[in-house]
Design an enzyme around this catalytic site. Structure first.
Site, PDB file in Angstrom:
ATOM      1  N   TYR A 158     -17.188  -5.151 -17.322  1.00  0.00           N
ATOM      2  CA  TYR A 158     -17.549  -3.871 -16.698  1.00  0.00           C
ATOM      3  C   TYR A 158     -18.908  -4.040 -16.030  1.00  0.00           C
ATOM      4  O   TYR A 158     -19.909  -4.287 -16.693  1.00  0.00           O
ATOM      5  CB  TYR A 158     -17.610  -2.739 -17.727  1.00  0.00           C
ATOM      6  CG  TYR A 158     -17.912  -1.403 -17.073  1.00  0.00           C
ATOM      7  CD1 TYR A 158     -16.891  -0.649 -16.512  1.00  0.00           C
ATOM      8  CD2 TYR A 158     -19.216  -0.915 -17.008  1.00  0.00           C
ATOM      9  CE1 TYR A 158     -17.153   0.560 -15.891  1.00  0.00           C
ATOM     10  CE2 TYR A 158     -19.485   0.294 -16.391  1.00  0.00           C
ATOM     11  CZ  TYR A 158     -18.451   1.031 -15.835  1.00  0.00           C
ATOM     12  OH  TYR A 158     -18.721   2.222 -15.210  1.00  0.00           O
ATOM     13  N   ASP A 244     -25.218 -10.269 -16.425  1.00  0.00           N
ATOM     14  CA  ASP A 244     -25.323  -8.814 -16.454  1.00  0.00           C
ATOM     15  C   ASP A 244     -25.758  -8.407 -17.860  1.00  0.00           C
ATOM     16  O   ASP A 244     -24.968  -8.416 -18.801  1.00  0.00           O
ATOM     17  CB  ASP A 244     -23.968  -8.196 -16.097  1.00  0.00           C
ATOM     18  CG  ASP A 244     -23.994  -6.666 -16.104  1.00  0.00           C
ATOM     19  OD1 ASP A 244     -24.947  -6.073 -16.661  1.00  0.00           O
ATOM     20  OD2 ASP A 244     -23.058  -6.057 -15.561  1.00  0.00           O
ATOM     21  N   LYS A 273     -29.970   0.801 -17.744  1.00  0.00           N
ATOM     22  CA  LYS A 273     -29.893   1.606 -18.961  1.00  0.00           C
ATOM     23  C   LYS A 273     -31.281   1.803 -19.578  1.00  0.00           C
ATOM     24  O   LYS A 273     -32.070   2.582 -19.074  1.00  0.00           O
ATOM     25  CB  LYS A 273     -28.874   1.018 -19.930  1.00  0.00           C
ATOM     26  CG  LYS A 273     -27.431   1.100 -19.388  1.00  0.00           C
ATOM     27  CD  LYS A 273     -26.400   0.865 -20.435  1.00  0.00           C
ATOM     28  CE  LYS A 273     -24.992   0.896 -19.865  1.00  0.00           C
ATOM     29  NZ  LYS A 273     -24.552   2.217 -19.402  1.00  0.00           N
TER      30      LYS A 273
END
Length: 447
Positions: A158, A244, A273
Site C-alpha cells: 500500500y 516506503d 504520518k
C-alpha cells in the site's frame, strides 16, 4: 449581505461545528461526505462524540476514557495533542506560512535533521503533504534520474490512492475501477528474492519500491536478511531501491527507521504520518545527492517537480519538534521494549485460542490474523475481526481496526508513548474478547 453570505447564512461556523452532536454530524456525512462511513462507525459502536484527546486517550462527552490502539493509522506516534508539537505551533505564530520563492528556515532545518538521521547519505529532501505524494515524487525521480521506465512493487503493498501511488500498490480491488493506471508498473510477490531477480534480469527496471514491513497487507514481516539481499540485487542490476517507511518509520518498529535492522541504506526513502507529529499533515522524500542531480540538477530541470504547500512553516516546525521529541524521549526503545512484551504475550494467547490464527509484528507495529467464520458474508469480508474490534471498543473502550488490504487482520498500533500498564490492560481485555469469540464462533470457524 452579498450573494455568498446569503448562501451560507444560518450555517454557523467553528463554534457551531464544535457543538454538533454525533447524530447531527452523521446527517452531514450522509448528505455531503461518505454515507458508508456512518454505517461503519455505527457497526463498530463508534457512535460517540469525542470532546477531548490527550496522549493515548480520548474522552467522550460523558467523560468516559478510551485507549487508542489505532493512533491515526500510525500518525500519532507521539499521541494526541503532544505538548511539544503544540508549543512548536505557538512559536510560529505571526510568521509567514506559505510564501513561494522564500527560503524557509524551518524547511532547511527539518531537511538537515532528516539528512543527519541517514548519516547524510540521503541529503536531498522534498517536502509534501501525504505518503501518496511522497511515493509519487519517488516514482518521478526514478524515471527522470535513470532514464528507465519500469517500476516494480510488491503484491499486498500500500503506497497510497492517487493514480501513481495506486499503480504501485498491490491490491486489485482498489485499482481495477480506475484502470488504466500508470503504465510500466509491475507487481511481484513480497519477500520473494527469486521473483525480484528474475524481473531485474529481464526488464530495464528503474526502481523497486518496497515496505520494510507491509502495513495494510496485514503487518507482514519479511524474512531476516530480505532487505539486505534486495539491496544487493538492486545494486547488481543497476536499479534504485525505494523504501516506503510511511508507516514503519519514526520509531514505530523499535528503530527510528526500520531499515536500520538490516544495516542497509536505500536510494530513496519516503516518510509521512508521524513526521507531522499527528498535528499537521507532512511527508518527505529523501534521496542521494547524485540521484537528485541527475533528475533536477540543472536550472531548466530544477522545478520539474514542486508543490504549493511543501516547505510551509507550521508543518516543518512540527516535523522538527516530532523528530526531536521521539529521540529525546527514546520512543524507539519504548516501542521495542513494550512491543517485545506484547508479541510474547500475544503468541501465548495464540496457543490458547483458535480464533487467533497468527501474530506478526516488529516493535509496536503488530497484526493479528483472526479466523474466518464459515459461510459468513460480510461487506468487510472477515466478519469475526470486526466483531472483535467492536467488542474491544464497546466493552473495554479500546480503539482498534482491521488493515486495509486484509480485513482478517486486527491492527495493533498504539502511540509510542504507551506505558506497560495500558499494554497489560489491552492484553487482558483482548483475552476476554477471544474467550467470548471462541464460545460465539468455535463451531463455524474456517479451519
Amino acid at each position: 449581505m452579498n450573494q455568498y453570505e446569503k448562501l451560507i447564512d444560518g450555517l454557523g461556523g467553528i463554534e457551531e461545528a464544535r457543538a454538533l452532536s454525533y447524530s447531527e454530524s452523521a446527517k452531514l456525512y450522509s448528505a455531503h461526505l461518505n454515507p458508508f462511513l456512518v454505517l461503519i462507525s455505527r457497526f463498530l459502536g463508534f457512535n460517540k462524540k469525542f470532546s477531548r484527546a490527550s496522549g493515548c486517550y480520548l474522552y467522550d462527552e460523558e467523560g468516559n476514557r478510551y485507549l487508542d490502539f489505532l493512533a491515526g493509522f500510525g500518525s500519532l506516534n507521539l499521541g494526541h495533542e503532544p505538548e511539544e508539537l503544540i508549543d512548536a505551533l505557538r512559536q510560529t505564530e505571526h510568521l509567514p506560512n506559505f510564501l513561494q520563492s522564500y527560503l524557509n528556515p524551518f524547511a532547511g532545518k527539518l531537511a538537515q535533521h532528516l539528512s543527519r538521521l541517514t548519516e547524510n547519505k540521503l541529503s536531498r529532501v522534498f517536502f509534501c503533504n501525504s505518503g501518496a505524494e511522497a511515493c509519487e515524487a519517488a516514482m518521478k525521480l526514478t524515471r527522470a534520474s535513470t532514464g528507465k521506465k519500469v517500476i516494480v512493487s510488491a503484491e499486498g503493498a500500500y503506497h497510497g490512492k492517487t493514480m501513481g501511488a495506486l499503480s504501485i500498490s498491490g491490491r486489485e480491488k482498489y485499482k481495477l475501477p480506475f484502470a488504466p493506471l500508470v503504465p510500466e508498473t509491475v507487481c511481484i510477490p513480497y519477500n520473494d528474492l527469486q521473483a525480484l531477480e528474475e524481473i531485474l534480469k529481464t526488464q530495464s527496471v528503474a526502481a523497486f519500491i518496497v515496505e520494510p514491513v507491509q502495513g495494510e497487507a496485514g503487518v507482514i514481516v519479511p524474512d531476516s536478511g530480505y532487505l539486505k539481499e534486495v539491496r544487493k540485487l538492486c545494486d547488481q542490476y543497476d536499479s534504485l531501491l525505494i523504501l516506503d517507511e510511511v508507516q514503519s518509520g519514526m520509531g514505530r518498529t523499535g528503530r527510528f527507521f526500520c531499515y536500520e535492522y538490516e544495516g542497509i541504506m536505500p536510494d530513496i526513502l519516503t516518510l509521512s504520518k508521524s513526521l507531522g507529529g499527528g498535528v499537521i499533515p507532512l511527508a518527505a522524500m529523501l534521496t542521494k545527492d547524485k540521484i537528485w542531480k541527475r533528475a533536477y540538477g540543472k536550472f531548466e530541470t530544477a522545478l520539474l517537480h514542486s508543490t504549493t504547500f511543501g516547505n510551509n512553516t507550521r508543518a516543518c516546525a512540527c516535523g522538527i519538534a516530532a523528530i526531536r521529541t521521539i529521540i529525546k524521549k527514546d520512543l524507539s526503545k519504548n516501542a521495542a521494549d513494550i512491543g517485545e512484551l506484547m508479541l510474547l504475550r500475544l503468541r501465548e494467547l495464540q496457543q490458547k485460542y483458535s480464533v487467533l490464527k497468527a501474530v506478526r509484528g516488529k516493535g509496536l507495529m503488530i497484526g493479528l490474523t483472526i479466523a474466518r467464520i464459515k459461510g459468513k458474508k460480510s461487506i468487510f469480508e472477515g466478519g469475526l475481526t470486526l466483531w472483535i474490534a467492536r467488542q474491544l471498543f464497546v466493552k473495554y473502550r479500546i480503539i482498534t481496526a482491521f488493515t486495509l488490504n486484509n480485513y482478517d487482520v486486527l491492527r495493533i498500533a498504539p502511540p509510542l508513548i504507551l506505558n506497560f500498564d495500558d499494554a497489560y490492560y489491552f492484553l487482558n481485555s483482548l483475552e476476554d474478547v477471544l474467550k467470548s469469540a471462541e464460545k460465539f464462533a468455535w463451531f463455524r470457524l474456517v479451519k
